[in-house]
Each structure stands twice: as C-alpha cells, then as structure tokens.
Design an enzyme around this catalytic site. Structure first.
Site, PDB file in Angstrom:
ATOM      1  N   HIS A  58      38.573-111.736  26.702  1.00 36.39           N
ATOM      2  CA  HIS A  58      38.205-110.089  25.999  1.00 36.39           C
ATOM      3  C   HIS A  58      39.222-109.282  26.627  1.00 36.39           C
ATOM      4  O   HIS A  58      39.013-108.237  27.002  1.00 36.39           O
ATOM      5  CB  HIS A  58      36.804-109.663  26.155  1.00 36.39           C
ATOM      6  CG  HIS A  58      35.816-110.384  25.459  1.00 36.39           C
ATOM      7  ND1 HIS A  58      35.715-110.088  24.035  1.00 36.39           N
ATOM      8  CD2 HIS A  58      35.122-111.489  25.709  1.00 36.39           C
ATOM      9  CE1 HIS A  58      34.562-111.104  23.635  1.00 36.39           C
ATOM     10  NE2 HIS A  58      34.427-111.685  24.682  1.00 36.39           N
ATOM     11  N   GLU A  93      32.473-115.718  27.071  1.00 32.01           N
ATOM     12  CA  GLU A  93      33.180-116.181  26.000  1.00 32.01           C
ATOM     13  C   GLU A  93      34.720-116.290  26.434  1.00 32.01           C
ATOM     14  O   GLU A  93      35.673-116.155  25.688  1.00 32.01           O
ATOM     15  CB  GLU A  93      33.124-115.034  24.802  1.00 32.01           C
ATOM     16  CG  GLU A  93      31.569-114.981  24.365  1.00 32.01           C
ATOM     17  CD  GLU A  93      31.480-113.836  23.265  1.00 32.01           C
ATOM     18  OE1 GLU A  93      30.456-114.088  22.443  1.00 32.01           O
ATOM     19  OE2 GLU A  93      32.118-112.750  23.166  1.00 32.01           O
ATOM     20  N   ASP A 152      38.251-104.577  26.173  1.00 28.60           N
ATOM     21  CA  ASP A 152      38.074-105.514  25.542  1.00 28.60           C
ATOM     22  C   ASP A 152      39.269-106.051  24.569  1.00 28.60           C
ATOM     23  O   ASP A 152      40.331-105.212  24.934  1.00 28.60           O
ATOM     24  CB  ASP A 152      36.726-105.457  24.505  1.00 28.60           C
ATOM     25  CG  ASP A 152      36.162-106.824  24.148  1.00 28.60           C
ATOM     26  OD1 ASP A 152      36.675-107.790  23.684  1.00 28.60           O
ATOM     27  OD2 ASP A 152      34.931-106.887  24.851  1.00 28.60           O
TER      28      ASP A 152
END
Ligand code: ACM
Ligand code: ZN
Length: 534
Positions: free
Chosen positions: A256, A320, A185
């Site tokens: 990420h 995201e 991440d």
C-alpha cells in the site's frame, strides 16, 4: 435496563439507580471544580451555553461554598476501583456531583451528564421552552475495554481538519478513546514529512479516481489532492487530547505504498517511474526490502512521526503484501540469503521485526494488521485482527501478545447495511469464542475501520459511520451481560435526535435494517458501489 424515565445513555452505564425528583438547570447554577480540572469545567460551561443560553459561573474550589444549585467536578482517591476512565455521578434536586479518580473519568462523567439532559442540549443556538431537567439518580460507570477505537482512512479521500474534529467530538460523546488515522496508501500520502517533501509534492495528488465499485473500469477524470502539514496534525492531536482521545497514526508498510513510490521510485524493487494510483485493490509494486536506503527512509519518516504524535504506539500496516516483486528482485533475494530466510513470507517478518525493533529502541510499540502473523514475528507486535487466520491470533495471544479486534464482517464501516446491518454490528463480540478466560485481558478491545474507497465526502462518511459506530461504542464500554438490542434501539432513537441537532447525516433506521431481498444481494454490495447517503 435504563430506558426508564427518559434515561437514554449510550453506552449503557454499569450501575444506575434512579430516585424521585429532578435537578433543573438554571442560569444561577454554579460549576465548582478542583483547580486541576479547570479545563473540564470550562468545557462543561461551553457545552451547556449555546442551547440553554446560560453563561454559568465557574468556581475553582474543592468544596461548594454557596447554598444554591451546583454542579461539582471532583477528583477523589476513594474511588480508585473505578479505574483510569471510570466515574460516579450523584444527582439530587440541588446538586450534581461528578467524581472520579482521574480526569478522564470526570470527562466521561460530563459526557454522561450531557446525555442525561434532553438531546436539544446539543443544538448550537439557544432554544426557548425546554426544561433542562435531569432525574435524581446515582450512577457508577467504567469501561469493559481500554481500546475503543475508530479508524479513518484519509489516504483514499482527504476529508480535512473540520471533518476530523467533528468526528472526534462525536467519538468523545460515545466515550471512544482511540482514533486510528490511516494516512498513507497507494492512492495518497497525506502527512507532511519535512525530510521527504516529494511525499506531498507528488504523493498527495492523484489524477483521477476509480468510481462505480471495486470491479469498475470507470474513472471520474477529477484530480484529487490534500495533505496535513505538521502544524495541522499538532492542532488535531491537541483537539483530540482535550477529548481524552489518543491518535494512533498509520504509515502502511511495506505494501500500500504506491504514493510513496511515485514520490521516490528508488524505494521500489523495479525503480521505474510510478503514478499515484487511481484505482483500488492490492498493488504489485511495494517497498523493496533488499535495499538499505528503504530502511533509512522508513526510519527517517517514523522519526518525524513520533516527534509529532505523543502516542507510544504507531501502526505500520503490514496488510495485503504481494510478494511477486520480491521474488524477482536481486536485492531482495540477496537479503533473503544473507539473513538465512526461507521464503518471501519470512522476508515480510524480517521487515516488520526490523522496523518494530527500531521503534522499540525509541520506546514505541507497533500495531500491525493480522496478515503479518507468522512463526518468527516478535510477540510485542500488537495485532489488529481483520480477516481469516484466527488460529494465528490464538497462538499470538498464547505467546503473550496483545490484539485489537476488527473482524471485517462485523466492524468494517465501508460495508453496505445489507452486508453488515446495525443489528449485526451490535452483536459483535470482541473476545473470540473459545479463548480461555485467562487470556481475555490480552484482547485490548475493538475498533471500527472507516475505509474510504467509495466515501468521497462528509455526508457519505457520516451515513456509513452512524449509527453503526454507536453500536460499537456500547460493545466497547458496557459489560457483555448488560447488552440488549431492544434497549439499545430505544436509546438509539434519542441519540439520533442528538446527532440531528449536531448536524450529522446518519443512516435512518429503515436503511440500517435491510429486508430479506436486499440481504440476498449482500455479496454484490461488496463489489459494487452501494447507493445511499449522498
Ligand atoms: C485491510 O482491510 N486491508 C486491513
Ligand atoms: Zn527488492
């Protein structure tokens, strides 16, 4: 419901008939097993040894040969209807027979046997004065869903081998079978990739960490680092396989990825130096989809991943993804034009389809978070649903796709108990409302993600995870019409005593049932660090 006579099994088994009498485990009890089950008879022996002090004899033979007490583990073709993970148990005053068509079923039968014994059986040193007694009964059992998962985010905090093994042990006890390992991440890259050593040299370390909640500007000033060598990973895979748990690695792409960009800045659109992120949230800088070297990097990383992990599934994230950098990047825009794509959302689909096709060519399927769902997405991408856009999930299923359900309001274990109390976690139903019955099989099951932005240590991790994971385990296994919260609460008390013997810092029943006043603040507990468990 089975809370009769101290029967407290979680997940609740499908069919249970209790009769009179008991089997009492003694030092002279012999464990018989088919030769191909010798690992399982050995693990049963090791399970029973510490608390009882009984060093039971093992005999590898198809049939019992003595007249004394026996536990028998036997594969049988006559019970194929129990499926890959199903099993049957018969307990009489002299014999315990665990039978199943496949070894996984025998393993789950052993976990049930463990729960038929007093919770003290899970103590790691000998206890005197306990009657190791099991009621005579007949039991048949098999799971509702094939996907019963737990996700651990170690990118945000590295917890290490000991923690992972402890969690795998409890997953096995709960008959959970998929461990989704979120290994990369913005705040850390946790798995050694031999071709790209900087992912560890740089990507596995950050200077400090945001503390005090999602809106906080505060940093702790403490460096954080940690990673798994490929040897470590292999050791954990083997440990999980012994417990019939498949590990699904997640390499989160193309967003990420700040830890990867800090290691190799040329993989970004901008190309300038980055630091491994020290704060939470969604980051602007992501992998560039215009540059061929990015795909080369991804393929090389995934090649090593699939050489280490035996799973035929890899999770490639897809959640995201902010598209701003792609809009400004000449390479990304060239790609968009060359491929005849209409916008950056299409570019994301192009990216996922391309990586997925690469893995497909190596006989590997991909899972992505539901953010990736769009008109041109390949239907063989398994979709993990967490937020919004339920209509896209219906479309994906109607097109023949498969899904795993992790609706964030119910299943996210990082949420406070005010936001997701235990009762709400228990009520979670993986099959979406109004989904036609003919599609139910395409819902593979459920998973509970343990995101770790505010979970720096084992104590906190256990407090967030338990008892809610116990509730999800029952939903994953027990038929819907047999689920009953009152019965679950009674059985849970016993299960928590067991976790006490194992040494787990679970949240107690007062904490998991917030009062109305606390409930009013539930939205705030999402943005502010919650207290408890430390
Ligand atoms: C997610 O919670 N970003 C999948
Ligand atoms: Zn770019």
């Amino acid at each position: 419901m089975s809370n009769i006579q101290n029967i407290n099994i979680i997940p609740e088994p499908v069919l249970l008939n209790i009769s009179s009498g008991n089997f009492i485990l003694t030092e002279g009890t012999i464990i018989y097993s088919d030769p191909e089950l010798c690992n399982l008879s050995e693990s049963l022996k090791n399970l029973l040894l510490p608390a009882t002090g009984f060093n039971l004899n093992l005999k590898e033979t198809k049939e019992k040969t003595s007249i004394g007490k026996a536990i028998s583990l036997k594969l049988t073709d006559s019970k194929k209807e129990l499926g890959f993970e199903g099993y049957a148990i018969e307990v009489s005053s002299k014999n315990i027979d665990i039978t199943a068509p496949y070894p996984a079923g025998i393993f789950y039968g052993i976990q049930t046997l463990r729960q038929l014994l007093p919770p003290e059986i899970d103590n790691n040193v000998k206890l005197e004065g306990i009657k190791w007694q099991i009621p005579c009964l007949k039991l048949k059992d098999f799971p509702r869903f094939s996907w019963r998962g737990y996700m651990l985010d170690e990118a945000r905090y590295f917890h290490g081998k000991g923690t992972v093994k402890k969690l795998l042990d409890i997953m096995a006890l709960l008959k959970l079978n998929k461990f989704h390992w979120h290994l990369t991440d913005d705040q850390g890259w946790r798995i050694e990739i031999k071709k790209y050593p900087k992912l560890i040299e740089i990507g596995s370390k950050r200077e400090e960490t945001q503390v005090g909640g999602f809106l906080s500007k505060k940093r702790d000033g403490i460096p954080h680092a940690g990673f798994y060598s490929q040897e470590d990973i292999k050791e954990i895979i083997e440990y999980a396989a012994d417990r019939f748990i498949e590990i699904i690695p997640e390499i989160d792409l193309p967003g990420h990825t700040r830890a990867a960009l800090a290691s190799y800045p040329n993989l970004s659109c901008k190309g300038y130096p980055f630091r491994v992120s020290t704060h939470w949230g969604i980051h602007k800088d992501i992998l560039c989809v215009g540059k061929e070297q990015v795909f080369e990097f991804i393929q090389n990383v995934l090649k090593e991943i699939i050489e280490i992990f035996p799973s035929k599934i890899v999770h490639i994230g897809g959640d995201e993804v902010l598209k701003g950098r792609w809009k400004e990047c000449s390479d990304c825009q060239k790609r968009l034009e060359k491929e005849g794509l209409s916008d950056e959302k299409d570019l994301q689909t192009y990216f996922i389809n391309r990586v997925s096709a690469y893995l497909k060519s190596l006989n590997i399927n991909v899972i992505c978070w539901n953010d990736v769902l769009d008109k041109n997405l390949e239907v063989n991408v398994i979709c993990q649903y967490w937020i919004r856009h339920m209509t896209n999930i219906f479309k994906h299923i109607e097109n023949g796709g498969h899904v795993i359900m992790t609706n964030y309001k119910y299943t996210y274990l990082d949420h406070s108990y005010s936001f997701t109390p235990l009762k709400m976690a228990y009520k979670f139903e993986p099959i979406p409302k109004n989904l036609e019955e003919k599609y139910h099989k395409q819902v593979l099951g459920l998973e509970a993600p343990m995101w770790c932005e505010f979970v720096p240590n084992l104590q906190r991790l256990e407090w967030q995870t338990f008892p809610r994971l116990i509730a999800f385990a029952e939903t994953g296994w027990t038929p819907k019409n047999m689920k009953d919260y009152s019965s679950f609460q009674i059985r849970l008390k016993n299960f928590l005593r067991r976790l006490g013997f194992i040494g787990v810092n679970y949240a107690n029943l007062r904490e998991v049932k917030p009062n109305i006043f606390k409930g009013l603040f539930k939205v705030f507990t999402l943005v502010r660090e919650q207290k408890g468990g430390i």
